[in-house]
Write a protein that holds these residues in place. Structure first.
Motif, mmCIF file in Angstrom:
data_model
loop_
_atom_site.group_PDB
_atom_site.id
_atom_site.type_symbol
_atom_site.label_atom_id
_atom_site.label_comp_id
_atom_site.label_asym_id
_atom_site.label_seq_id
_atom_site.Cartn_x
_atom_site.Cartn_y
_atom_site.Cartn_z
ATOM 1 N N LEU A 662 0.836 -1.204 0.000
ATOM 2 C CA LEU A 662 0.000 0.000 0.000
ATOM 3 C C LEU A 662 0.870 1.253 0.000
ATOM 4 C CD1 LEU A 662 -2.773 -0.985 2.564
ATOM 5 C CD2 LEU A 662 -3.032 -0.737 0.099
ATOM 6 N N PRO A 663 1.672 1.442 -1.008
ATOM 7 C CA PRO A 663 2.463 2.675 -1.047
ATOM 8 C C PRO A 663 1.659 3.838 -1.622
ATOM 9 C CG PRO A 663 2.982 1.345 -2.945
ATOM 10 C CD PRO A 663 1.973 0.562 -2.152
ATOM 11 N N HIS A 664 2.110 5.029 -1.328
ATOM 12 C CA HIS A 664 1.583 6.247 -1.949
ATOM 13 C C HIS A 664 2.708 6.831 -2.788
ATOM 14 C CE1 HIS A 664 -0.667 10.351 -1.382
ATOM 15 N NE2 HIS A 664 -0.487 10.029 -2.646
ATOM 16 N N LEU A 665 2.620 6.628 -4.087
ATOM 17 C CA LEU A 665 3.680 7.016 -5.017
ATOM 18 C C LEU A 665 3.257 8.322 -5.670
ATOM 19 C CD1 LEU A 665 6.315 5.532 -6.031
ATOM 20 C CD2 LEU A 665 4.980 4.825 -8.000
ATOM 21 N N ILE A 666 3.866 9.428 -5.258
ATOM 22 C CA ILE A 666 3.366 10.734 -5.681
ATOM 23 C C ILE A 666 4.501 11.633 -6.142
ATOM 24 C CG2 ILE A 666 3.363 11.445 -3.243
ATOM 25 C CD1 ILE A 666 1.135 13.439 -3.929
ATOM 26 N N ASN A 667 4.270 12.260 -7.311
ATOM 27 C CA ASN A 667 5.118 13.347 -7.803
ATOM 28 C C ASN A 667 6.574 12.926 -7.999
ATOM 29 O OD1 ASN A 667 5.258 15.930 -8.798
ATOM 30 N ND2 ASN A 667 5.726 16.863 -6.827
ATOM 31 N N ASN A 668 6.804 11.722 -8.489
ATOM 32 C CA ASN A 668 8.145 11.232 -8.765
ATOM 33 C C ASN A 668 8.442 11.327 -10.262
ATOM 34 O OD1 ASN A 668 8.869 9.868 -6.015
ATOM 35 N ND2 ASN A 668 6.810 9.157 -6.495
ATOM 36 N N ASP A 718 5.269 13.572 14.571
ATOM 37 C CA ASP A 718 6.665 13.265 14.291
ATOM 38 C C ASP A 718 6.808 12.374 13.080
ATOM 39 O OD1 ASP A 718 7.440 14.722 16.473
ATOM 40 O OD2 ASP A 718 7.270 13.006 17.837
ATOM 41 N N TYR A 719 5.709 11.781 12.660
ATOM 42 C CA TYR A 719 5.782 10.814 11.570
ATOM 43 C C TYR A 719 4.699 11.127 10.549
ATOM 44 C CZ TYR A 719 6.186 6.368 9.180
ATOM 45 O OH TYR A 719 6.379 5.404 8.233
ATOM 46 N N PRO A 720 4.996 11.985 9.568
ATOM 47 C CA PRO A 720 3.967 12.484 8.653
ATOM 48 C C PRO A 720 3.219 11.393 7.915
ATOM 49 C CG PRO A 720 5.984 13.740 8.435
ATOM 50 C CD PRO A 720 6.292 12.567 9.317
ATOM 51 N N ALA A 721 3.866 10.259 7.612
ATOM 52 C CA ALA A 721 3.180 9.225 6.851
ATOM 53 C C ALA A 721 1.967 8.706 7.596
ATOM 54 C CB ALA A 721 4.144 8.085 6.536
ATOM 55 N N ALA A 722 2.001 8.771 8.940
ATOM 56 C CA ALA A 722 0.885 8.276 9.718
ATOM 57 C C ALA A 722 -0.356 9.131 9.517
ATOM 58 C CB ALA A 722 1.266 8.240 11.197
ATOM 59 N N GLN A 723 -0.183 10.357 9.032
ATOM 60 C CA GLN A 723 -1.318 11.233 8.826
ATOM 61 C C GLN A 723 -2.004 10.961 7.498
ATOM 62 O OE1 GLN A 723 -0.051 15.272 9.257
ATOM 63 N NE2 GLN A 723 1.354 14.784 10.913
ATOM 64 N N ARG A 724 -1.423 10.130 6.639
ATOM 65 C CA ARG A 724 -1.968 9.940 5.306
ATOM 66 C C ARG A 724 -2.268 8.469 5.070
ATOM 67 N NH1 ARG A 724 1.728 13.598 1.421
ATOM 68 N NH2 ARG A 724 -0.268 13.940 0.428
ATOM 69 N N PRO A 725 -3.164 7.874 5.864
ATOM 70 C CA PRO A 725 -3.455 6.461 5.675
ATOM 71 C C PRO A 725 -4.176 6.242 4.353
ATOM 72 C CG PRO A 725 -4.995 7.424 7.227
ATOM 73 C CD PRO A 725 -3.976 8.481 6.928
ATOM 74 N N ILE A 726 -3.839 5.212 3.646
ATOM 75 C CA ILE A 726 -4.522 4.863 2.406
ATOM 76 C C ILE A 726 -4.856 3.385 2.444
ATOM 77 C CG2 ILE A 726 -3.430 6.682 1.029
ATOM 78 C CD1 ILE A 726 -1.487 4.636 -0.028
ATOM 79 N N SER A 727 -6.003 3.058 1.866
ATOM 80 C CA SER A 727 -6.456 1.670 1.843
ATOM 81 C C SER A 727 -6.240 1.020 0.489
ATOM 82 C CB SER A 727 -7.942 1.600 2.218
ATOM 83 O OG SER A 727 -8.715 2.404 1.332
ATOM 84 N N VAL A 728 -5.852 1.820 -0.502
ATOM 85 C CA VAL A 728 -5.589 1.318 -1.848
ATOM 86 C C VAL A 728 -4.266 1.906 -2.321
ATOM 87 C CG1 VAL A 728 -6.405 1.264 -4.239
ATOM 88 C CG2 VAL A 728 -8.059 1.157 -2.365
ATOM 89 N N ALA A 729 -3.442 1.106 -2.927
ATOM 90 C CA ALA A 729 -2.182 1.620 -3.470
ATOM 91 C C ALA A 729 -2.472 2.752 -4.447
ATOM 92 C CB ALA A 729 -1.414 0.497 -4.156
#
Length: 959
Positions: A662-668, A718-729
């Protein structure tokens, strides 16, 4: 006498016969004589320095063949240090009338031995006055009981080192003492050679064999030019002590143990030791003029890697950077190659899949005869919301500029630059507290230095080799390590755990059997500007809630991951160059996390970054390039926010993902990779075929058990990724261009969202959905100039294509054999059919604008069924019909479509005006991220070579 009356060479010869006091007097005559005395540095001053029995070569034991910068200065420092023990009474107010100088001037010399005045040390001490000199005559001197040192004295062995051996246990009760030029051996009743709990003791040029020194606060010590053979020093609550130019060999435990918080009760000698420590800085190694070592150096290149592409990493501003060596040649070369592709590409053939030149790329997807026809109406499709990103990837000059920006922003910082910007690191580097160890050699034993219970130590310019471990720091202790060599340890080189911290900077850490640096259980060090290379496992391991700041290091040539994060390890990794590893560059596994920003990760044998089994890092603004496999691997149950990275020129895929991740692949920026840009697979990665501890001498079982039970103190802030939960890759806002196969290749058993990407000029399909048992949503993407179909959907796949702009692909715009919805897309200017439905396709095709340059707008074949409704279909230059309903299915419904044939150029230009060309991104797409300044190592068990187009990618199996 005037100096000019004789040649300088003759004066130097005359003065070379003078003793030290006479040289001092001559230097006071005048400036000319002073300079003449200074000119004797490599002759007379060298003789005086090496001829003193109390001292050894200034660079002993690490570099005895290297001369100091100044022999006179070295002799001066030795002399001043040897007098520290006599300075305690100068602080007394009454010493003005009873001066220490007078007392020392009349001090006695007592000889001990068969030919001396006293037969034993104990007898001489009973008769000694303060500051007397006790001379042990050559021979073996043994004391039957513990010797109490109650008056300040100097004990010196006569002759060469080794001529005098003392078998005794000495307990110091006086404020100061000095022992010199002796071999200490343990008495029969104890292994303690010397101890003090209050006074200052100074050891010069001594050997210690099979025993222990015990120094407890407020006592302190200075130890110089001593050898410890199977011996150790135990320092407890030291406010300040100094160990310089010592050799430690054959220790059965730690050679130096530092226990307890530095005491606030300072001994009288602490201020003198502080002055001495500041003036006697360790000799610093000159930087390696060759820059970063090539693969063949240190013995690991040819045997393990074979022929390796060379890679120069910047070390300060005078070195050439990675991008200037590899990037400028390989990366900019690829951009130049793209320009040639655009000039040389031939027209697509009439076959279903056009035969492409191996150099095919993004534009000019038509023959010379077709240029005039297509020039008659230029389609305005490039004015969509992602057009600025598309412009970047279609112009090699813009790509070159971005690579130069990467080169500038990701330049490796020197330690001096880091200390100027980081006040905490600067404070640690300048601190003088606890035990200071300089230019020592630790070899052929179990441990080097053990620091515990809030102890503090500073290590400079020392060598640790052939030990079990070099440094072990635990229990809220602090270690400062500057410019040390740590190599060939049987376990980890540096081990920190239980909230330990400190600064590890500018060290050379290599060829260790376990990790170079091992950070566990809340340890939180600063790891800056080190070379960590050629390890038999990983470079740095962060385990079990370990933290730390890992910045501006060179990490290369390690057999396993350059940096390995697992079991809730959460470091900040920035500005490092991680290259030429034999496994992954960075591996995040078993719920590991971390902020990974602004690193160059290149030329690694496996994935540049590998995320699996709950790994959930934040990766921003990294350059991941020139890998021998995939740029990034997101394996089973991997997560993470992957944003703003450049993934370029890897021999495998740009990003390889498992559908269970379940990654969030953005703006790469994902470009010029040899296989797919992004590949999503549902196959197992075989991680379950191996046990967790296989092939390891060290287990993470303790961290594995503790990871689930310990409270995690890190907040979501302290952990920004925790603020952006996603249920779909989610694959969003990426530029996926110029890859060797499909831009996005999907064989997934899970849902997947592909949103607002630019998928351009890939050498196969733009998006290929070969397996999709759950819905794959493809929305608001720009899919253009790819060498085959814009979108390919195979049988039994579920897709939704909505709001995409699919332009100018070499074959069909969309080919579908599956199920789903195709709605509100612009499918314009493709060289074959705009939309082709084949076999048992079951699609709802509504409200699209479709035009083909020289084929059907929509073609339905075989048993294709579904609904084709309310589409606007334009005729191209061919005389074929606009809509070809060749399907045999009874439930294929075609209704309310508008078919248009343009007769004027103006009509064609108005085709994509209302609404404007798709995709439509609300508010416009964000600008491309500019790369900013940075802020369980398990066995590599298998290399799985899967076919490029059939089964997946080349990837690394990490347990």
């Amino acid at each position: 006498m005037e100096v000019s009356s004789l040649p300088v060479e003759l004066w130097q010869l005359i003065l070379s016969y003078l003793c030290l006091p006479d040289l001092g007097r001559c230097s006071l005559v005048c400036r000319a004589w002073y300079e003449l005395v200074l000119s004797l540095d490599k002759t007379r001053w060298r003789q005086l320095c090496l001829g003193c029995l109390e001292h050894r070569h200034p660079n002993w034991p690490n570099q005895p063949s290297v001369e100091p910068r100044s022999w006179r200065e070295a002799f001066k420092q030795h002399y001043l240090a040897s007098k520290t023990w006599t300075k305690n009474t100068q602080d007394m107010e009454s010493s003005n009338c009873l001066s220490l100088f007078r007392r020392r001037k009349g001090r006695r010399q007592l000889c001990i031995g068969a030919a001396g005045e006293f037969s034993s040390l104990r007898a001489a001490l009973a008769a000694a006055s303060p500051y007397d000199c006790l001379v042990l005559l050559p021979g073996v001197h043994e004391e039957q009981g513990e010797v109490l040192l109650k008056v300040p004295v100097e004990v010196v062995g006569q002759g060469n080192l080794g001529d005098v051996a003392l078998l005794a246990s000495i307990d110091q009760h006086c404020p100061t003492a000095r022992l010199c030029n002796m071999v200490f051996m343990p008495a029969r009743f104890t292994s303690v050679l010397y101890k003090t709990t209050s006074g200052y003791v100074q050891f010069d040029n001594c050997n210690f064999e099979s025993g222990q020194l015990q120094i407890h606060a407020p006592g302190t010590c200075q130890v110089k030019f001593c050898t410890f053979s199977q011996s150790s020093i135990h320092l407890r609550s030291m406010a300040l002590c100094v160990l310089e130019n010592c050799e430690f060999t054959g220790s059965e435990n730690a050679s130096v143990t530092v226990e307890g918080c530095p005491s606030s009760d300072h001994n009288w000698a602490c201020k003198h030791l502080a002055v001495l420590a500041k003036s006697c800085t360790a000799s610093m190694r000159e930087p390696d003029p060759a820059g970063c070592p090539m693969a063949k150096q240190d013995g690991w290149g040819e045997s393990l890697l074979g022929p390796v592409r060379t890679c120069k990493i910047v070390v300060g501003e005078e070195r050439s950077s990675f991008l200037s060596a590899v990037g400028a040649q390989a990366l900019l070369g690829l951009a130049q190659e793209d320009t040639e592709f655009r000039e040389n590409l031939q027209a697509a053939k009439e076959e279903e899949y056009p035969a492409l030149n191996s150099n095919s790329s993004d534009s000019d997807l038509h023959s010379d005869d077709e240029e005039d026809a297509q020039a008659a109406y230029k389609l305005p499709y490039q004015a969509h919301s992602l057009s600025h990103t598309l412009a970047d990837v279609t112009h090699s000059r813009l790509q070159s500029n971005r690579l130069h920006a990467l080169q500038r922003d990701l330049k490796l910082k020197s330690l001096q630059q880091e200390l100027q910007q980081d006040k905490e690191a600067q404070s640690l580097a300048n601190s003088l507290q606890g035990c200071i160890i300089r230019q020592c050699l630790f070899r052929d034993g179990k441990g080097g230095i053990f620091i515990y219970a809030r102890g503090q130590a500073k290590l400079e310019g020392s060598i640790f080799r052939d030990l079990t471990y070099a440094v072990r720091c635990i229990q809220n202790s602090k270690v400062i390590m500057l410019r040390n060599d740590i190599h060939h340890c049987k376990a980890s080189g540096i081990f920190l755990r239980l909230s330990a911290g400190g600064l590890i900077a500018d060290n050379n850490i290599y060829s260790n059997c376990e990790a170079g640096v091992d950070i566990r259980k809340g340890a939180n060090p600063l790891v800056l500007c080190n070379k960590i290379h050629s390890g038999l496992r990983s470079g740095i391991v962060v385990v079990g809630n370990g933290k730390g700041i890992i910045r501006s290091n060179q990490i290369y040539g390690n057999k396993e991951a350059g940096i390995y994060i697992l079991y809730n390890g959460n470091p900040a990794v920035s500005g490092n160059h991680i290259f030429q590893g034999l496994a992954a560059g960075i591996a995040v596994n078993e719920n590991g996390r971390g902020q990974i920003t602004g690193n160059i990760i290149c030329e690694n044998q496996w994935g540049g970054v590998d995320i699996r089994h709950g790994g959930d890092p934040v990766l921003r603004n990294n350059l991941i390039s020139c890998g021998y496999s995939d740029g990034m691997v997101v394996g089973e149950h991997g997560k993470g926010l992957i944003e703003g990275n450049v993934i370029y020129g890897n021999k495998g895929c740009g990003v390889w993902m498992m559908s269970s991740s379940l990654p969030h692949l953005i703006n790469n920026e994902i470009s010029h990779n040899s296989i797919y840009g992004v590949a999503v697979f549902c196959c197992k990665d075989h991680a379950g075929d191996y046990s967790h501890g296989q092939g390891r001498s060290e287990s993470f079982q303790e961290e594995r058990e503790g990871a689930g039970g310990e409270n995690n103190s890190d907040s979501e802030e302290d952990y920004p990724a925790a603020q952006r939960p996603i249920s779909v890759a989610l694959v969003e806002l990426n530029s996926i261009n110029h890859n060797g196969a499909a831009g996005l290749h999907v064989k997934s058993s899970e849902a997947l969202n592909i949103i607002a990407n630019v998928i351009h000029a890939n050498r196969d399909d733009g998006v290929a959905v070969l397996q999709s048992s759950q819905l794959t949503c493809i929305a608001n993407n720009s899919i253009s100039c790819n060498s085959r179909e814009g979108v390919l959907v195979e049988a039994e796949c579920q897709v939704e294509l909505r709001g995409n702009g699919i332009y100018k692909n070499s074959s069909h715009g969309i080919v579908s054999k599956g199920e789903g919805v195709i709605a509100e897309n612009d499918i314009i200017g493709n060289h074959r059919c705009g939309l082709q439905l084949l076999q048992a396709a079951d699609m709802k095709v509504t409200k699209n604008r479709i035009q083909s340059f020289r084929d059907y707008g929509i073609a339905l074949f075989d048993e294709a069924k579904g609904l084709v409704q309310e589409n606007l279909i334009f005729q191209g230059t061919s005389k074929k019909s606009i809509l070809r309903p060749m399907s045999n299915a009874e439930d294929c419904i075609i209704q309310n479509n508008v078919l248009l044939t343009f007769k004027k150029r103006f009509d064609m230009e108005c085709m994509l005006i209302n609404p404007p060309a798709r995709p439509h991104i609300e508010g416009g797409a964000p600008e491309s991220c500019t790369v900013a300044d940075g802020q369980r190592v398990s066995s590599i068990t298998t290399r799985v070579d899967r076919g490029c187009h059939n089964h997946g990618s080349i990837f690394c199996t990490i347990l």
